[in-house]
Scaffold this motif. Structure first.
Motif, short mmCIF file in Angstrom:
data_model
loop_
_atom_site.label_atom_id
_atom_site.label_comp_id
_atom_site.label_asym_id
_atom_site.label_seq_id
_atom_site.Cartn_x
_atom_site.Cartn_y
_atom_site.Cartn_z
N ASN A 290 0.82 -1.21 0.00
CA ASN A 290 0.00 0.00 0.00
C ASN A 290 0.86 1.26 0.00
O ASN A 290 0.54 2.26 0.63
CB ASN A 290 -0.96 0.00 1.21
CG ASN A 290 -2.02 1.08 1.11
OD1 ASN A 290 -2.42 1.48 0.02
ND2 ASN A 290 -2.50 1.56 2.25
N ARG A 291 1.96 1.20 -0.74
CA ARG A 291 2.85 2.36 -0.82
C ARG A 291 2.86 2.90 -2.25
O ARG A 291 2.86 2.13 -3.21
CB ARG A 291 4.26 1.99 -0.39
CG ARG A 291 5.22 3.17 -0.44
CD ARG A 291 6.44 2.98 0.40
NE ARG A 291 7.19 4.23 0.51
CZ ARG A 291 8.19 4.41 1.36
NH1 ARG A 291 8.54 3.45 2.19
NH2 ARG A 291 8.83 5.57 1.41
N THR A 292 2.86 4.22 -2.37
CA THR A 292 2.92 4.84 -3.69
C THR A 292 4.32 5.40 -3.95
O THR A 292 5.08 5.69 -3.03
CB THR A 292 1.90 5.98 -3.82
OG1 THR A 292 2.16 6.96 -2.82
CG2 THR A 292 0.48 5.45 -3.68
N ASN A 293 4.61 5.54 -5.24
CA ASN A 293 5.81 6.23 -5.68
C ASN A 293 5.44 7.16 -6.81
O ASN A 293 4.51 6.89 -7.58
CB ASN A 293 6.87 5.24 -6.17
CG ASN A 293 7.54 4.49 -5.05
OD1 ASN A 293 7.18 3.35 -4.78
ND2 ASN A 293 8.52 5.10 -4.40
N TYR A 294 6.16 8.26 -6.94
CA TYR A 294 6.05 9.05 -8.15
C TYR A 294 6.67 8.25 -9.29
O TYR A 294 7.65 7.52 -9.10
CB TYR A 294 6.79 10.38 -8.01
CG TYR A 294 6.23 11.32 -6.97
CD1 TYR A 294 4.93 11.83 -7.11
CD2 TYR A 294 6.98 11.71 -5.87
CE1 TYR A 294 4.42 12.70 -6.16
CE2 TYR A 294 6.47 12.59 -4.92
CZ TYR A 294 5.18 13.07 -5.08
OH TYR A 294 4.67 13.92 -4.13
N LEU A 295 6.13 8.43 -10.49
CA LEU A 295 6.76 7.77 -11.64
C LEU A 295 8.20 8.24 -11.82
O LEU A 295 9.05 7.49 -12.32
CB LEU A 295 5.95 8.02 -12.90
CG LEU A 295 4.63 7.26 -13.03
CD1 LEU A 295 3.91 7.64 -14.32
CD2 LEU A 295 4.85 5.75 -12.97
N SER A 296 8.49 9.45 -11.39
CA SER A 296 9.86 9.96 -11.50
C SER A 296 10.83 9.19 -10.61
O SER A 296 12.05 9.22 -10.83
CB SER A 296 9.90 11.45 -11.12
OG SER A 296 9.51 11.63 -9.77
N GLU A 297 10.30 8.50 -9.57
CA GLU A 297 11.15 7.75 -8.65
C GLU A 297 11.33 6.30 -9.07
O GLU A 297 12.18 5.59 -8.53
CB GLU A 297 10.52 7.77 -7.25
CG GLU A 297 10.39 9.14 -6.64
CD GLU A 297 9.59 9.14 -5.35
OE1 GLU A 297 9.77 10.08 -4.55
OE2 GLU A 297 8.78 8.21 -5.14
N VAL A 298 10.50 5.84 -10.00
CA VAL A 298 10.53 4.43 -10.39
C VAL A 298 11.75 4.17 -11.26
O VAL A 298 12.04 4.93 -12.19
CB VAL A 298 9.23 4.06 -11.14
CG1 VAL A 298 9.35 2.67 -11.74
CG2 VAL A 298 8.04 4.14 -10.21
N GLY A 299 12.47 3.10 -10.95
CA GLY A 299 13.64 2.75 -11.74
C GLY A 299 13.97 1.28 -11.62
O GLY A 299 13.23 0.51 -10.99
N SER A 300 15.08 0.89 -12.19
CA SER A 300 15.49 -0.50 -12.19
C SER A 300 15.53 -1.06 -10.76
O SER A 300 16.14 -0.47 -9.87
CB SER A 300 16.87 -0.63 -12.83
OG SER A 300 17.30 -1.96 -12.85
N GLY A 301 14.82 -2.17 -10.55
CA GLY A 301 14.77 -2.80 -9.24
C GLY A 301 13.56 -2.41 -8.41
O GLY A 301 13.31 -3.05 -7.38
N SER A 302 12.83 -1.38 -8.81
CA SER A 302 11.62 -1.00 -8.08
C SER A 302 10.57 -2.10 -8.19
O SER A 302 10.52 -2.84 -9.18
CB SER A 302 11.03 0.30 -8.64
OG SER A 302 11.93 1.37 -8.54
N ALA A 303 9.71 -2.19 -7.19
CA ALA A 303 8.61 -3.16 -7.21
C ALA A 303 7.29 -2.42 -7.36
O ALA A 303 7.04 -1.43 -6.66
CB ALA A 303 8.60 -3.99 -5.94
N LEU A 304 6.45 -2.89 -8.28
CA LEU A 304 5.13 -2.32 -8.51
C LEU A 304 4.09 -3.43 -8.47
O LEU A 304 4.43 -4.62 -8.45
CB LEU A 304 5.06 -1.61 -9.87
CG LEU A 304 6.00 -0.42 -10.07
CD1 LEU A 304 5.82 0.14 -11.48
CD2 LEU A 304 5.75 0.67 -9.04
N LEU A 305 2.82 -3.03 -8.49
CA LEU A 305 1.73 -4.00 -8.58
C LEU A 305 1.22 -4.07 -10.01
O LEU A 305 0.85 -3.05 -10.60
CB LEU A 305 0.58 -3.59 -7.66
CG LEU A 305 0.71 -3.82 -6.16
CD1 LEU A 305 -0.58 -3.38 -5.47
CD2 LEU A 305 0.99 -5.28 -5.85
#
Length: 394
Positions: A290-305
């Protein structure tokens, strides 16, 4: 359901009682010890596994020229490992087929404490022996001498139809997470020696790590407008998306639209089933826990749903994120409760969102009144974490 056994045999003595208490409190599935007296102090809510003792007794073959009495006299003595009311399972090592056969025979006799087997896989012979053990015993504990997970894959494939459980020895919590993902199925359980009670509680959180079923909402488009040049993010994951899957993206933390992956054919581009053309770099996207990230923070190794049109979710890992300047389109929608949900995406026909039933919709063809799939969050956000404070986004 994956599980863990806590191995007490090499826990530092000053930490032993704390580890035992943590294992019981965290509801670990089992505790392994060579001390029957210690196991006897544990509650029946945990499987108490007594390790040690000689390999299973192997009966001698009856010679043709001897009578039954003489043949019985030649049999190896039975293992005298002590058991008591506080022991639920015996764990014995086997190194050859005849020892494995003896363990299986003990279980078939059903006259005493059930027996699990332990095998050390170091070469092809012991690997094949572990495969047979996984099919024959209620629990087979395997230590793999080499760091590669290929032998584990082989055992998992060989034991696909086995009724027994496979338990893999792991050296640390990072390896535990890897073992649970091998061949998507993973080992049924792990055997882990913690250094402290903290390790036990961290392991408990790992075992509980699942992705939720989300209740998606129908959003109604109220306006679409061209807003000019800006930066948008393509999210390339390490997984294939299904045709009705995407990721949740929104300009506000209170609501998200289900953005479609590039799984469906495009007239001028090859399909890229690992990619979502997600939205402008300021946008929120929803990840595990239940955690959000800005798309600007998403990068290699990030986990999404990855989220399906029916609300199912799974964890996916980002391989890379690609940010480029493109003309942008703002889509404003409202939920049934009147809540505003906004999404800004690349202004191009190739960018798609999902509607009810997994219907694929090109963003440049949306009209007022069209219905999209989305998710309404109940929490405000601070640094991506849910927080109960006043927050208004416009």
């Amino acid at each position: 359901m994956r599980f863990a056994w806590i191995d007490l045999r090499e826990v530092p003595r000053p930490q032993l009682q704390a580890v035992v208490d943590a294992a019981v409190h965290a509801r670990m599935a089992g505790v392994v010890s060579a001390d029957a007296e210690l196991l006897g102090t544990l509650p029946p809510t945990v499987t108490r596994v007594l390790a040690g003792g000689a390999p299973a007794a192997v009966p001698a073959k009856k010679p043709a020229d001897k009578g039954d009495k003489e043949a019985k006299a030649d049999a190896k003595p039975a293992d005298k490992t002590p058991t008591g009311a506080g022991v639920d399972l015996l764990l014995r090592k086997f190194t050859a087929q005849d020892e494995l056969d003896a363990l299986a025979a003990e279980n078939r006799a059903a006259s005493g404490t059930p027996v699990a087997g332990f095998v050390d896989v170091r070469d092809d012979r012991t690997l094949q022996l572990s495969c047979v053990g996984a099919m024959a015993l209620p629990y087979t504990v395997i230590h793999f001498a080499d760091p590669t997970k290929i032998p584990l894959e082989i055992v998992l494939a060989a034991a696909e139809s086995a009724e027994g459980k496979l338990v893999t020895v792991v050296g640390d919590l990072e390896e535990a997470a890897i073992v649970f993902d091998v061949l998507e199925r993973g080992s049924d359980g792990i055997l882990f020696t913690p250094r402290s009670a903290d390790d036990v509680f961290t392991l408990a959180r790992l075992l509980e790590a699942t992705t939720p079923q989300l209740e998606l909402s129908t959003l109604t488009v109220e306006s679409i407008r061209h807003v000019g040049l800006g930066d948008r993010v393509c999210v390339d994951t390490c997984s294939h998306f299904e045709e009705d899957e995407g990721i949740l993206v929104g300009s506000y933390s209170s609501g998200f639209v289900l953005c479609c992956s590039e799984t469906h054919p495009l007239p001028y581009m090859p399909t890229r089933p690992f990619r979502v053309n997600a939205g402008a770099l300021h946008s929120y996207t929803l990840g595990p826990d239940n955690r959000t990230n800005y798309l600007s923070e998403v990068g290699s190794g990030s986990a999404l749903l990855a989220v399906g049109a029916d609300g199912r979710t799974r964890r996916v890992v980002v391989g890379r994120a690609k940010l480029e300047s493109r003309p942008l389109l703002e889509i404003r929608t409202h939920a049934e409760d009147g809540r505003l949900v906004s999404l800004t995406v690349q202004d191009d026909w190739h960018v798609r969102v999902l509607g009810p039933g997994g219907k694929v919709l090109n963003v440049t063809e949306l009209r007022t009144g069209d219905e999209l799939l989305g998710y309404l969050a109940q929490d405000k956000r601070h640094v991506g974490l849910p927080i109960g404070e006043f927050c208004k986004e416009v």
